[in-house]
Design a protein around this motif. Structure first.
Motif, PDB file in Angstrom:
ATOM      1  N   GLU A   1       0.822  -1.199   0.000  1.00 14.43           N
ATOM      2  CA  GLU A   1       0.000   0.000   0.000  1.00 14.43           C
ATOM      3  C   GLU A   1       0.865   1.262   0.000  1.00 14.43           C
ATOM      4  O   GLU A   1       0.564   2.242  -0.704  1.00 14.43           O
ATOM      5  CB  GLU A   1      -0.926   0.003   1.232  1.00 14.43           C
ATOM      6  CG  GLU A   1      -2.059  -1.012   1.182  1.00 14.43           C
ATOM      7  CD  GLU A   1      -1.613  -2.411   1.568  1.00 14.43           C
ATOM      8  OE1 GLU A   1      -2.436  -3.338   1.476  1.00 14.43           O
ATOM      9  OE2 GLU A   1      -0.427  -2.581   1.958  1.00 14.43           O
ATOM     10  N   GLU A   2       1.949   1.229   0.792  1.00 13.62           N
ATOM     11  CA  GLU A   2       2.855   2.379   0.822  1.00 13.62           C
ATOM     12  C   GLU A   2       3.517   2.600  -0.532  1.00 13.62           C
ATOM     13  O   GLU A   2       3.713   3.746  -0.964  1.00 13.62           O
ATOM     14  CB  GLU A   2       3.928   2.168   1.891  1.00 13.62           C
ATOM     15  CG  GLU A   2       3.407   2.246   3.316  1.00 13.62           C
ATOM     16  CD  GLU A   2       4.461   1.856   4.345  1.00 13.62           C
ATOM     17  OE1 GLU A   2       4.197   2.027   5.540  1.00 13.62           O
ATOM     18  OE2 GLU A   2       5.548   1.374   3.941  1.00 13.62           O
ATOM     19  N   ALA A   3       3.879   1.495  -1.186  1.00 12.56           N
ATOM     20  CA  ALA A   3       4.510   1.598  -2.507  1.00 12.56           C
ATOM     21  C   ALA A   3       3.556   2.227  -3.510  1.00 12.56           C
ATOM     22  O   ALA A   3       3.928   3.118  -4.289  1.00 12.56           O
ATOM     23  CB  ALA A   3       4.950   0.220  -2.975  1.00 12.56           C
ATOM     24  N   LEU A   4       2.291   1.770  -3.479  1.00 11.89           N
ATOM     25  CA  LEU A   4       1.293   2.326  -4.390  1.00 11.89           C
ATOM     26  C   LEU A   4       1.020   3.786  -4.070  1.00 11.89           C
ATOM     27  O   LEU A   4       0.869   4.626  -4.978  1.00 11.89           O
ATOM     28  CB  LEU A   4       0.005   1.509  -4.308  1.00 11.89           C
ATOM     29  CG  LEU A   4      -1.103   1.894  -5.289  1.00 11.89           C
ATOM     30  CD1 LEU A   4      -0.630   1.701  -6.731  1.00 11.89           C
ATOM     31  CD2 LEU A   4      -2.363   1.063  -5.020  1.00 11.89           C
ATOM     32  N   GLN A   5       0.968   4.113  -2.775  1.00 14.66           N
ATOM     33  CA  GLN A   5       0.727   5.486  -2.349  1.00 14.66           C
ATOM     34  C   GLN A   5       1.821   6.420  -2.855  1.00 14.66           C
ATOM     35  O   GLN A   5       1.560   7.558  -3.260  1.00 14.66           O
ATOM     36  CB  GLN A   5       0.654   5.561  -0.814  1.00 14.66           C
ATOM     37  CG  GLN A   5       0.210   6.908  -0.281  1.00 14.66           C
ATOM     38  CD  GLN A   5      -1.221   7.251  -0.690  1.00 14.66           C
ATOM     39  OE1 GLN A   5      -2.108   6.386  -0.640  1.00 14.66           O
ATOM     40  NE2 GLN A   5      -1.455   8.483  -1.130  1.00 14.66           N
ATOM     41  N   GLN A   6       3.064   5.917  -2.871  1.00 17.49           N
ATOM     42  CA  GLN A   6       4.184   6.739  -3.362  1.00 17.49           C
ATOM     43  C   GLN A   6       4.021   7.036  -4.847  1.00 17.49           C
ATOM     44  O   GLN A   6       4.317   8.144  -5.310  1.00 17.49           O
ATOM     45  CB  GLN A   6       5.519   6.045  -3.099  1.00 17.49           C
ATOM     46  CG  GLN A   6       6.726   6.880  -3.531  1.00 17.49           C
ATOM     47  CD  GLN A   6       8.035   6.320  -3.020  1.00 17.49           C
ATOM     48  OE1 GLN A   6       8.108   5.795  -1.908  1.00 17.49           O
ATOM     49  NE2 GLN A   6       9.075   6.419  -3.823  1.00 17.49           N
TER      50      GLN A   6
ATOM     51  N   VAL B   1       4.812  -2.997  -4.800  1.00 18.22           N
ATOM     52  CA  VAL B   1       5.328  -4.302  -4.380  1.00 18.22           C
ATOM     53  C   VAL B   1       6.129  -4.135  -3.100  1.00 18.22           C
ATOM     54  O   VAL B   1       6.892  -3.163  -2.960  1.00 18.22           O
ATOM     55  CB  VAL B   1       6.226  -4.922  -5.480  1.00 18.22           C
ATOM     56  CG1 VAL B   1       6.746  -6.291  -5.039  1.00 18.22           C
ATOM     57  CG2 VAL B   1       5.478  -5.045  -6.792  1.00 18.22           C
ATOM     58  N   ASN B   2       6.003  -5.078  -2.189  1.00 18.53           N
ATOM     59  CA  ASN B   2       6.784  -5.035  -0.952  1.00 18.53           C
ATOM     60  C   ASN B   2       7.619  -6.305  -0.789  1.00 18.53           C
ATOM     61  O   ASN B   2       7.121  -7.420  -0.942  1.00 18.53           O
ATOM     62  CB  ASN B   2       5.872  -4.893   0.266  1.00 18.53           C
ATOM     63  CG  ASN B   2       6.683  -4.757   1.556  1.00 18.53           C
ATOM     64  OD1 ASN B   2       7.509  -3.852   1.675  1.00 18.53           O
ATOM     65  ND2 ASN B   2       6.478  -5.663   2.500  1.00 18.53           N
ATOM     66  N   PHE B   3       8.910  -6.087  -0.500  1.00 21.64           N
ATOM     67  CA  PHE B   3       9.818  -7.188  -0.160  1.00 21.64           C
ATOM     68  C   PHE B   3       9.915  -7.304   1.360  1.00 21.64           C
ATOM     69  O   PHE B   3       9.928  -6.296   2.066  1.00 21.64           O
ATOM     70  CB  PHE B   3      11.226  -6.924  -0.720  1.00 21.64           C
ATOM     71  CG  PHE B   3      11.345  -7.132  -2.197  1.00 21.64           C
ATOM     72  CD1 PHE B   3      11.592  -8.395  -2.723  1.00 21.64           C
ATOM     73  CD2 PHE B   3      11.215  -6.064  -3.072  1.00 21.64           C
ATOM     74  CE1 PHE B   3      11.712  -8.585  -4.083  1.00 21.64           C
ATOM     75  CE2 PHE B   3      11.329  -6.251  -4.433  1.00 21.64           C
ATOM     76  CZ  PHE B   3      11.580  -7.520  -4.936  1.00 21.64           C
ATOM     77  N   SER B   4      10.037  -8.532   1.831  1.00 24.68           N
ATOM     78  CA  SER B   4      10.186  -8.774   3.264  1.00 24.68           C
ATOM     79  C   SER B   4      11.504  -9.478   3.528  1.00 24.68           C
ATOM     80  O   SER B   4      11.780 -10.536   2.952  1.00 24.68           O
ATOM     81  CB  SER B   4       9.035  -9.640   3.780  1.00 24.68           C
ATOM     82  OG  SER B   4       9.314 -10.133   5.080  1.00 24.68           O
ATOM     83  N   LYS B   5      12.327  -8.876   4.405  1.00 25.10           N
ATOM     84  CA  LYS B   5      13.579  -9.535   4.783  1.00 25.10           C
ATOM     85  C   LYS B   5      13.297 -10.826   5.528  1.00 25.10           C
ATOM     86  O   LYS B   5      13.990 -11.840   5.353  1.00 25.10           O
ATOM     87  CB  LYS B   5      14.427  -8.605   5.653  1.00 25.10           C
ATOM     88  CG  LYS B   5      15.123  -7.490   4.892  1.00 25.10           C
ATOM     89  CD  LYS B   5      16.032  -6.684   5.814  1.00 25.10           C
ATOM     90  CE  LYS B   5      16.753  -5.590   5.025  1.00 25.10           C
ATOM     91  NZ  LYS B   5      17.617  -4.761   5.922  1.00 25.10           N
ATOM     92  N   GLU B   6      12.264 -10.797   6.367  1.00 25.46           N
ATOM     93  CA  GLU B   6      11.942 -11.979   7.159  1.00 25.46           C
ATOM     94  C   GLU B   6      11.534 -13.146   6.269  1.00 25.46           C
ATOM     95  O   GLU B   6      11.968 -14.283   6.470  1.00 25.46           O
ATOM     96  CB  GLU B   6      10.813 -11.655   8.141  1.00 25.46           C
ATOM     97  CG  GLU B   6      10.445 -12.826   9.051  1.00 25.46           C
ATOM     98  CD  GLU B   6       9.305 -12.490   9.996  1.00 25.46           C
ATOM     99  OE1 GLU B   6       8.834 -13.396  10.684  1.00 25.46           O
ATOM    100  OE2 GLU B   6       8.898 -11.303  10.044  1.00 25.46           O
ATOM    101  N   LYS B   7      10.726 -12.852   5.248  1.00 23.84           N
ATOM    102  CA  LYS B   7      10.270 -13.911   4.338  1.00 23.84           C
ATOM    103  C   LYS B   7      11.246 -14.135   3.185  1.00 23.84           C
ATOM    104  O   LYS B   7      11.068 -15.069   2.402  1.00 23.84           O
ATOM    105  CB  LYS B   7       8.887 -13.565   3.792  1.00 23.84           C
ATOM    106  CG  LYS B   7       7.809 -13.567   4.860  1.00 23.84           C
ATOM    107  CD  LYS B   7       6.435 -13.340   4.248  1.00 23.84           C
ATOM    108  CE  LYS B   7       5.339 -13.412   5.321  1.00 23.84           C
ATOM    109  NZ  LYS B   7       3.999 -13.216   4.762  1.00 23.84           N
ATOM    110  N   ARG B   8      12.248 -13.282   3.092  1.00 27.16           N
ATOM    111  CA  ARG B   8      13.283 -13.383   2.060  1.00 27.16           C
ATOM    112  C   ARG B   8      12.674 -13.453   0.655  1.00 27.16           C
ATOM    113  O   ARG B   8      12.991 -14.319  -0.135  1.00 27.16           O
ATOM    114  CB  ARG B   8      14.198 -14.582   2.311  1.00 27.16           C
ATOM    115  CG  ARG B   8      14.833 -14.534   3.674  1.00 27.16           C
ATOM    116  CD  ARG B   8      15.939 -15.513   3.936  1.00 27.16           C
ATOM    117  NE  ARG B   8      16.081 -16.632   3.052  1.00 27.16           N
ATOM    118  CZ  ARG B   8      15.473 -17.812   3.222  1.00 27.16           C
ATOM    119  NH1 ARG B   8      14.657 -17.992   4.230  1.00 27.16           N
ATOM    120  NH2 ARG B   8      15.699 -18.795   2.381  1.00 27.16           N
TER     121      ARG B   8
END
Length: 516
Positions: free
Chosen positions: A473-478, A500-507
């Motif tokens: 959502e933040e990516a789209l908002q930007q 799109v969001n990448f997660s370090k935790e989910k790699r």
């Protein structure tokens, strides 16, 4: 009548006596011989180094008949025959210290059979010194030394530091003989791919002239555009007919695929000779040079040095750094250049640095495809299939399908990359969208940790924003807040905004939102 193309033939006498086509380099060769004595030339593999050595050998053997109709025929007046010591290190697999010693010893034995041996010459270096001296004394003329692929043993030992050190020490002593035997040597040329500065040929033999980045001899190997159009005019027309292209379209395709090498600050464009000859022989375009070598080691260097792949399209290097590869484990750029995967694109005189980039489409596309399975997870293991499917999804406007496929590329990001996950994500995205760019218009920019991407097809435009440990959502908002889509407001194509969001935790990719 179909011409004979010397594909894979590196022997000058065979090419001339059997009527294979030959690009006349003899005026440059004459200039080389008359303007100096000791030379080193670095060029990528399959670029004509062995043919150059063979041509020089025929010249110093006084074989005037082989040069009939060439520039050398009128330039050379004397045609004197000299004793020649020709060492080709290309024909061996070097995996033990003994392998190199055996190769050198075999050549020394052949020379000793001709010029005599001395039982007190116990080492490879002293035997070489003795051969040079006795050959000059027997002929009453100084010796010509031609060494092809001088660095092959060391290149094969990269990654094995113990073996590499052993080869360095052996060759340091062996090549160093040329300095002490200067009074017996008429001419010497060493060719190779790289310049190992710690070998005494470059540290001790200080009268060895490196012509690898010398504007006078940039076209000594390879084919210039003038040579291409002069020598292959009929072939170009025939190639066009076979591929349903006009003559101008054929020339443009040849330039795009195989041109673009520069070996000096302002050198003319050089075409890859191996790819050109294969293209004319088979009458179809292909990745002939790239497919003859697998740059696995180079990719390992890129990964080991934590190299940002975006730099491949905008790399910089000083002339000094391009000349050697001794820092390759921390800086892979020189060996990428010397191996032919990058080339000189420009020069900054103020700061004395070269701008580097891919020479042509054959290398750029081939290398990028090679990178994909070594950075990304491919379920099928087939880069061509994955990219084809990805391109089809993009062209069909199926944003969710291509995002699922993109997500799968990160499905197996290794744990050891935890501290470099952001670089890993950026590298994979660079590879994927670089490959996509060969089939669509793809613009990819990174700045201040932010990744923007625009992909255009004939029917669709995708404006994409990627976040790391944020939200889709933040990516789209930007995208909306900064009006990234505004330049396409009047475009008739359908536009998608993709966050799109990448997660370090989910790699990997955690989620995405598509707005159209």
């Amino acid at each position: 009548m179909k011409r004979n193309y010397p594909v894979g033939i590196q022997n000058f006498e065979k090419i001339r006596s059997r009527n294979y086509c030959y690009i006349d380099k003899t005026e440059l060769i004459y200039k080389l011989v008359k303007s100096g004595q000791y030379y080193f030339l670095s060029r990528p593999r399959r670029f004509g180094k062995s043919l150059l050595i063979s041509t020089l050998e025929a010249y110093f053997q006084g074989k005037k008949e082989l040069f009939e109709g060439l520039a050398m025929e009128t330039l050379e007046k004397e045609w004197i025959e000299y004793p020649i010591l020709h060492l080709d290190l290309n024909t061996e697999k070097y995996d033990t210290p003994q392998t190199l010693e055996n190769k050198l010893s075999l050549n020394l034995k052949m020379w000793e059979d001709e010029y005599g041996a001395n039982e007190y010459e116990y080492s490879l270096a002293t035997r070489f010194e003795g051969v040079i001296r006795r050959a000059a004394e027997k002929w009453g003329r100084n010796v010509v030394i031609l060494i092809d692929e001088y660095d092959k043993p060391m290149l094969q030992a990269i990654g094995n530091e113990t073996l590499l050190t052993d080869y360095r020490n052996t060759l340091k002593a062996f090549y160093g003989v040329m300095k002490s035997c200067d009074r017996y040597i008429k001419f010497a040329l060493l060719t190779g791919v790289t310049k190992f500065s710690k070998v005494s040929v470059f540290s001790d033999l200080n009268n060895l002239m490196d012509i690898s980045i010398d504007e006078r001899f940039t076209s000594l190997c390879g084919i210039t555009e003038e040579e291409l159009f002069t020598n292959f005019q009929e072939d170009i027309i025939e190639l066009g007919k076979e591929n349903k292209l006009t003559e101008e379209e054929t020339k443009a395709e040849l330039k795009k695929m195989y041109d673009g090498y520069h070996f000096a600050e302002e050198s003319e464009d050089i075409y890859n000779p191996f790819s050109l000859l294969n293209t004319f022989a088979k009458m179809r375009f292909g990745s002939y040079w790239f497919e003859t070598g697998t740059p696995t080691f180079l990719v390992e260097l890129l990964k080991h040095s934590r190299y940002d792949l975006h730099r491949l399209t905008e790399e910089m290097a000083s002339a000094d750094s391009l000349g050697g590869i001794d820092t390759m484990h921390t800086n892979p750029v020189p060996i990428l250049y010397q191996s032919g995967y990058l080339t000189i694109k420009g020069y900054d005189r103020e700061f004395q640095v070269y701008y580097l980039g891919f020479p042509n489409k054959e290398v750029e596309e081939g290398f990028t495809k090679f990178l994909l399975p070594r950075y990304a997870y491919l379920e099928t293991g087939n880069p061509s299939f994955e990219i084809m499917s990805f391109v089809k999804d993009v062209r069909q406007g199926d944003a969710d399908a291509f995002l699922r496929r993109l997500q799968s590329f990160f499905a197996d990001s290794p744990y050891e990359l935890a501290r470099d996950l952001e670089l890993h994500y950026q590298n994979v995205l660079f590879i994927v969208f670089k490959l996509l760019g060969f089939y669509t218009q793809a613009e990819y920019h990174t700045a201040s940790g932010r990744i923007d991407m625009v992909v255009k097809t004939d029917k669709y435009i995708y404006v994409m924003e990627f976040k790391l440990d944020g939200t889709a959502e933040e990516a789209l908002q930007q995208i909306n807040d900064k009006q990234y889509a505004l330049p396409f407001a009047s475009d008739s194509r359908k536009l998608f905004k993709v966050g799109v969001n990448f997660s370090k935790e989910k790699r990997g990719i955690e989620g995405w939102i598509v707005e159209d």
